[in-house]
Design an enzyme around this catalytic site. Structure first.
Site, short mmCIF file in Angstrom:
data_model
loop_
_atom_site.label_atom_id
_atom_site.label_comp_id
_atom_site.label_asym_id
_atom_site.label_seq_id
_atom_site.Cartn_x
_atom_site.Cartn_y
_atom_site.Cartn_z
N SER A 93 -5.32 -13.80 3.36
CA SER A 93 -5.16 -12.34 3.28
C SER A 93 -5.49 -11.75 1.91
O SER A 93 -5.44 -10.53 1.74
CB SER A 93 -3.74 -11.94 3.68
OG SER A 93 -3.59 -12.02 5.08
N LYS A 96 -8.00 -9.02 1.91
CA LYS A 96 -7.63 -7.61 2.09
C LYS A 96 -7.78 -6.82 0.80
O LYS A 96 -7.91 -5.59 0.84
CB LYS A 96 -6.19 -7.50 2.59
CG LYS A 96 -5.98 -8.00 4.02
CD LYS A 96 -4.55 -7.77 4.47
CE LYS A 96 -4.32 -8.17 5.91
NZ LYS A 96 -4.23 -9.62 6.12
N SER A 340 0.81 -6.93 4.86
CA SER A 340 -0.40 -7.71 5.17
C SER A 340 -0.78 -7.56 6.64
O SER A 340 -0.87 -8.53 7.39
CB SER A 340 -0.19 -9.19 4.83
OG SER A 340 -1.43 -9.84 4.67
#
Length: 511
Positions: A93, A96, A340
């Protein structure tokens, strides 16, 4: 060894090698060795490298794993320390960070998502001879109350009976529901939910395309447990095989959605007086899910639909009745980054494609994101970006490229919103600490480190900002791949972040 001594010693070695006519290969070895030592001296600036190495040496969890560490000054961008920082690793993640920056640059921090309500037909008294159209434009934050508000606008027009169909329009994006590398076993998980331009969330965590299954013990042992959906919907079918057991019995709950269906099966045991247990699970088709919630809202407002719920496009000439707007992107970034949220990431990718290329697809959205990253100075030839969330095991990026991005975004007008969206270490508040709320508590990093976490199988990452005791802001990225046991990996990252927070002297050499 200080830099001047290293340089002097290196010059002496070169002269010695020449005078004694050492072999060319040995000469190269000496040059490379002392070049490496001087680089380490500049990067470590004292004991920093030794402190990091001690942490790594004392971590048997890293045996056989791959690691990339990149630490640089937030003020100058100068590299402070690096280890495996050019090696392409799976970021999970941490990807991101790229998606959020590209979305802010492409869409702007004031960007909102709209949901529109149309009718097409003739109204005679309280009867609409025609269809009602609910058109989604990517809003991942639609809640049940928002459908109520849209339905109330139809009631305001005195419509009580729709002699036609209720049609969901999700054509704002393409009809591909999953990113290309999502494994089928993740499709039922909240983090692997299908993506649609018309979707809904069960609560203000905004896990779009999911529903909450609530399990409550029955009246006594031996009875079936009570299973409820939040929000309530007739779109999914629930098979309840959940048994209530004695108060000292074992709690074991399994909630599954059969692959390719909307049949949710709840099995296992729950003790008496155990209270309510909530489990999140994705739905097969977010469009149909959202449409079912809107029809329920219409019924609540006394509006009946005689036809069917269907998917289709809003025709030209339909009358716009109402528009619902989401929160601006600057606010949406908070649940997106703090918690997230994978669904938000993929919607942002498609929205970038729609905004900049006219096509709400992963292909076009990722192309836009890559172009934005290249414009911010990243070397896209060494980065593989296959989705927006980082769930793909095929995504790859060196730690140095992440710190390069975190340095570049500081000059953007939207940087305060970007920084505000990062989880803050040790802060228990869910929408402040996010995925870091239970980490680094009681250390100098608590309330200090602002960073994005990342976790998929065999991958853990942490990248962000930390301020030292001296008051210098430092950018760091720590990516670990190919470990076998997850236990202890985040603790290693935390130790390095805390160590950076505790630094009292200037980290970057003045030479």
């Amino acid at each position: 060894m200080d830099m001047i001594k290293v340089v002097s010693f290196r010059v002496g070695v070169i002269g010695l090698a020449y005078k004694r006519k050492l072999s060319f290969m040995f000469f190269l070895f000496l040059i490379c060795f002392f070049n490496g030592e001087s680089m380490q001296a500049a990067n470590d600036d004292g004991n920093l490298g030794q402190e990091i190495q001690q942490i790594l040496d004392g971590s048997p969890e890293l045996a056989g794993a791959l690691m990339g560490i990149s630490i640089r000054s937030a003020e100058s961008g100068e590299m402070i320390y690096e280890l495996g920082s050019q090696t392409r690793l799976r970021p999970a993640s941490n990807l991101k960070l790229l998606t959020a920056a590209a979305a802010l640059e492409t869409l702007g921090e004031d960007h909102v998502f709209q949901t529109e309500l149309y009718i097409k037909g003739v109204q005679v008294g309280h009867v609409l001879q025609g269809n009602v159209y609910l058109k989604g434009k990517g809003d991942p934050t639609l809640l049940e109350k928002d459908f109520d508000e849209l339905a109330s606008s139809l009631k305001h027009k005195q419509v009580k009976l729709v002699h036609g169909n209720l049609i969901g329009d999700d054509s704002w994006y393409d009809d591909i529901r999953y990113s290309r590398d999502l494994v089928w076993s993740d499709e039922q998980e909240y983090y692997g939910a299908a993506v649609s331009a018309l979707t809904a969330s069960p609560n203000d965590d905004y896990d779009t395309g999911t529903i909450i299954v609530e399990i409550t013990p029955g009246e006594k042992a031996g009875k079936l447990a009570t299973v409820m959906l939040k929000p309530e919907t007739d779109y999914v079918k629930v098979i309840n095989k959940m048994k209530t057991v004695a108060a000292d019995g074992k709690k074991k709950i399994k909630v599954e959605r059969s692959h390719g269906t909307d049949v949710i099966t709840v099995t296992g045991t729950i003790p008496e007086h155990a209270g309510v247990t909530e489990e999140w699970i994705s739905v097969k088709d977010p469009t149909e899910y959202a449409l079912s919630l809107f029809e329920k809202s219409m019924k609540k407002h006394g509006i009946k639909v005689l036809g069917k719920r269907k998917k289709g496009k809003t025709p030209v000439g339909a009358d716009l009745i109402s528009t619902h707007q989401s929160m601006p992107l600057s606010q949406l970034l908070i649940p997106f980054m703090k918690l997230s949220n994978n669904g938000h990431a993929e919607i942002l990718v498609k929205e970038m494609g729609k905004e900049a290329a006219g096509e709400g697809s992963w292909k076009d959205g990722l192309k836009v994101a890559r172009n934005q990253m290249e414009g911010m100075g990243l070397n896209m030839e060494t980065i593989k970006m296959r989705d927006g969330s980082g769930i793909s095991q095929v995504n790859m990026i060196p730690a140095n490229e992440i710190t390069k991005l975190l340095y570049a975004v500081q000059e953007k007008t939207w940087f305060p919103a970007y920084l505000n969206a990062l989880p803050i270490a040790g802060d228990e508040k869910r929408m402040v600490g996010g995925t870091l709320r239970k980490r680094m508590k009681g250390t100098t990093a608590a309330g200090n480190v602002r960073a994005k976490t990342g976790t998929i199988s065999g991958t853990s990452s942490l990248s962000g900002y930390v301020t030292t005791k001296r008051g210098e802001r430092v950018i760091f990225s720590i990516i670990v791949n190919n470990f076998v046991e997850e236990t202890g990996i985040t603790a290693i990252q935390d130790k390095i972040a805390v160590m950076l927070a505790e630094q009292e002297k200037l980290l970057v050499s003045d030479l």
